[in-house]
Design a protein around this motif. Structure first.
Motif, PDB file in Angstrom:
ATOM      1  N   PHE A   1       0.835  -1.206   0.000  1.00  7.60           N
ATOM      2  CA  PHE A   1       0.000   0.000   0.000  1.00  7.60           C
ATOM      3  C   PHE A   1       0.868   1.254   0.000  1.00  7.60           C
ATOM      4  O   PHE A   1       0.510   2.280  -0.627  1.00  7.60           O
ATOM      5  CB  PHE A   1      -0.930   0.015   1.210  1.00  7.60           C
ATOM      6  N   ASP A   2       2.006   1.230   0.693  1.00  8.54           N
ATOM      7  CA  ASP A   2       2.898   2.392   0.685  1.00  8.54           C
ATOM      8  C   ASP A   2       3.408   2.680  -0.725  1.00  8.54           C
ATOM      9  O   ASP A   2       3.521   3.851  -1.142  1.00  8.54           O
ATOM     10  CB  ASP A   2       4.078   2.143   1.635  1.00  8.54           C
TER      11      ASP A   2
ATOM     12  N   PHE B   1       3.036   6.013  -5.793  1.00 14.24           N
ATOM     13  CA  PHE B   1       2.741   6.257  -7.200  1.00 14.24           C
ATOM     14  C   PHE B   1       1.502   7.123  -7.373  1.00 14.24           C
ATOM     15  O   PHE B   1       1.438   7.958  -8.281  1.00 14.24           O
ATOM     16  CB  PHE B   1       2.557   4.928  -7.935  1.00 14.24           C
ATOM     17  N   SER B   2       0.485   6.913  -6.511  1.00 11.67           N
ATOM     18  CA  SER B   2      -0.760   7.676  -6.692  1.00 11.67           C
ATOM     19  C   SER B   2      -0.548   9.159  -6.399  1.00 11.67           C
ATOM     20  O   SER B   2      -1.236  10.015  -6.979  1.00 11.67           O
ATOM     21  CB  SER B   2      -1.860   7.115  -5.792  1.00 11.67           C
TER      22      SER B   2
ATOM     23  N   LEU C   1      -6.364   8.310  -9.968  1.00 13.19           N
ATOM     24  CA  LEU C   1      -5.248   8.270  -9.025  1.00 13.19           C
ATOM     25  C   LEU C   1      -5.685   8.718  -7.639  1.00 13.19           C
ATOM     26  O   LEU C   1      -5.227   8.189  -6.621  1.00 13.19           O
ATOM     27  CB  LEU C   1      -4.120   9.165  -9.550  1.00 13.19           C
ATOM     28  N   GLU C   2      -6.588   9.685  -7.569  1.00  9.52           N
ATOM     29  CA  GLU C   2      -7.082  10.128  -6.272  1.00  9.52           C
ATOM     30  C   GLU C   2      -7.883   9.020  -5.590  1.00  9.52           C
ATOM     31  O   GLU C   2      -7.749   8.785  -4.380  1.00  9.52           O
ATOM     32  CB  GLU C   2      -7.949  11.366  -6.436  1.00  9.52           C
TER      33      GLU C   2
ATOM     34  N   ALA D   1      -8.241   4.654  -1.496  1.00  8.48           N
ATOM     35  CA  ALA D   1      -8.373   3.233  -1.192  1.00  8.48           C
ATOM     36  C   ALA D   1      -7.116   2.692  -0.509  1.00  8.48           C
ATOM     37  O   ALA D   1      -7.189   1.901   0.438  1.00  8.48           O
ATOM     38  CB  ALA D   1      -8.663   2.453  -2.478  1.00  8.48           C
ATOM     39  N   ALA D   2      -5.959   3.140  -0.969  1.00  8.70           N
ATOM     40  CA  ALA D   2      -4.712   2.683  -0.366  1.00  8.70           C
ATOM     41  C   ALA D   2      -4.592   3.165   1.074  1.00  8.70           C
ATOM     42  O   ALA D   2      -4.086   2.444   1.942  1.00  8.70           O
ATOM     43  CB  ALA D   2      -3.528   3.157  -1.200  1.00  8.70           C
ATOM     44  N   ARG D   3      -5.024   4.420   1.323  1.00 11.16           N
ATOM     45  CA  ARG D   3      -4.966   4.926   2.693  1.00 11.16           C
ATOM     46  C   ARG D   3      -5.899   4.126   3.622  1.00 11.16           C
ATOM     47  O   ARG D   3      -5.561   3.856   4.768  1.00 11.16           O
ATOM     48  CB  ARG D   3      -5.317   6.411   2.721  1.00 11.16           C
TER      49      ARG D   3
END
Length: 474
Positions: free
Chosen positions: A254-255, A260-261, A284-285, A290-292
């Motif tokens: 996720f990091d 990249f995002s 990308l946002e 989602a990654a956060r």
């Protein structure tokens, strides 16, 4: 041959273990009596009929013809009773078999003593056998009932008093004593006392052995459950370590995704973007958000799994519940909604934080299991009775009163063996009680369940800065 006979005697549908053991002897006794009584009578009438008529029947109180009828009738009744008792035992009705045989023998003895008198009747051994038989086979109550019946039989069988003048007390008492069968009454009493004491000792020993057997069975079952719970705990420990490692690796992924995002910041201002580039920026946002969320879940899982040693601390229960939201959300399936209602200001409690988080997750997973077809799970935090009350409410199947009364018992569960251990709510209840709180349950079948954890509040730690932001999650 003997083994087949033994198996036949043992093959009786009797549930009581004592009666089943006694049934073997009782069947042999009934067969013996069913054969002995008619065989003895045939032998006496065939070889000594004249002697019986002259010395026995002719001297009876009721006359020779009536005495003969009583003698033959009582022997026939006892023979039929013996074979009928054998049939009852084979049908599994042991107490009734013994009771009807003892009753028939007593009735026959009463008729014989009344017809021939105590002095002319040689039935003492039969009465002794019936006395012992009733006690050993039917118990103490039957023993003393039989003794009372035999004492009555002997009393009515004595000859009338022949003292010349009842007014002379000494002569009257002497005649009265001579007429009574005192030796038989005393002997029967001693036999009854001995049998009574033996029965009581045997029954007590049997009862103690049965209690020990049941206790041993409970201990074995409890040990087996404990072993299964230990194995389950070991599996969960292994799963926890595996999940911790997986969460660490996934967090690293996720990091990278976040890295990249965030490159979208290098794009021009939004108003200068054309349609395709704007779509890429929006994507990308979305990826970053989602990654956060994934990072928050992984970090919470890591912190949740590494708290092993219980250590009470003062913490804000509002922020603790809020931070636990991602993990609680992951505990529920997609068709179940999660809603939080939290106060604006912090609420401080003294509790082990990892144990508090474990309690919340246990309550949420129980709510999940109560909503197999979907529903809503609410986590509500409110002030109540000078403390704070945390309620986890679901819209699931609810529970009956009999189940609700036992949900905090260790190892009690209504779930299948592969779905629950019966320890989750018990652990929650114990943790809350040790912290000085209480746990209550409100539930009705078909109307959901609400489990409320009430805990005392404490003062905020010194130097704590109360955050200005309002925290309300819905």
């Amino acid at each position: 041959m003997m083994s087949r006979v033994r198996r036949w005697l043992d093959d009786t549908p009797i549930d009581d273990p004592v009666d089943r053991r006694n049934a073997v002897f009782m069947q042999l006794l009934l067969i013996f009596e069913g054969l002995r009584i008619p065989a003895t009578k045939l032998y006496l009438f065939g070889l000594h009929g004249g002697y019986l008529q002259a010395q026995f029947f002719s001297k009876a109180r009721v006359g020779a013809s009536a005495a003969l009828a009583v003698d033959i009738g009582t022997d026939l009744a006892m023979t039929v009773s013996a074979w009928f008792g054998l049939w009852l035992i084979r049908a599994g009705r042991f107490p009734l078999a013994v009771a009807q045989f003892v009753g028939t023998m007593l009735a026959s003895g009463a008729m014989a003593y009344a017809a021939f008198g105590y002095r002319a009747t040689d039935g003492n051994l039969t009465l002794i056998m019936i006395l012992a038989l009733s006690g050993l086979m039917l118990g103490r109550k039957a023993l003393w009932t039989t003794y009372a019946a035999e004492a009555l039989i002997l009393a009515v069988s004595v000859a009338p008093l022949t003292a010349a003048d009842p007014g002379h007390a000494r002569g009257f008492l002497s005649a009265f004593y001579d007429a009574l069968p005192m030796r038989a009454l005393t002997s029967y009493l001693l036999i009854a006392l001995i049998v009574d004491r033996a029965i009581d000792a045997l029954r007590q020993s049997l009862g103690e052995s049965e209690r020990q057997r049941r206790q041993l069975a409970l201990e074995i079952a409890e040990r087996e459950r404990t072993r299964e719970q230990l194995l389950h705990a070991q599996k969960m420990d292994a799963v926890g370590k595996l999940a911790s490692g997986v969460a660490h690796d996934v967090n690293n992924v996720f990091d990278i995704i976040l890295g990249f995002s965030t490159e979208r910041d290098r794009l021009p201002e939004a108003e200068r973007l054309d349609g395709d580039v704007r779509a890429v920026a929006d994507a990308l946002e979305g990826i970053e958000l989602a990654a956060r969320r994934g990072t928050a879940v992984c970090r919470k899982l890591l912190s949740f799994s590494r708290r092993d040693v219980a250590s009470a601390e003062v913490f804000d229960v509002v922020s603790a519940v809020r931070e636990l939201r991602p993990l609680a959300r992951q505990s529920l399936p997609a068709h179940c909604q999660l809603h939080l209602a939290l106060p604006h200001e912090p609420r401080w409690i003294l509790f082990d934080r990892s144990q508090f988080e474990l309690a919340i997750i246990n309550l949420v997973t129980n709510a999940r299991d109560a909503m197999p077809d979907g529903g809503r799970c609410d986590i509500v935090l409110e002030d109540r009775d000078g403390g704070v009350a945390l309620t986890v409410r679901d819209t699931g199947i609810g529970m009956a009163e009999s189940v609700r009364a036992r949900i905090f018992d260790p190892f009690f569960t209504t779930k299948p063996a592969d779905r629950g251990t019966g320890l989750g709510l018990s652990v929650v209840h114990d943790l809350v009680v040790r912290a000085g709180g209480r746990t209550t349950v409100e539930s009705e079948p078909g109307r959901g369940t609400a489990i409320r954890v009430s805990l005392p509040c404490v003062d905020a730690p010194e130097g704590t800065i109360v955050p200005a932001d309002q925290v309300v999650s819905t």
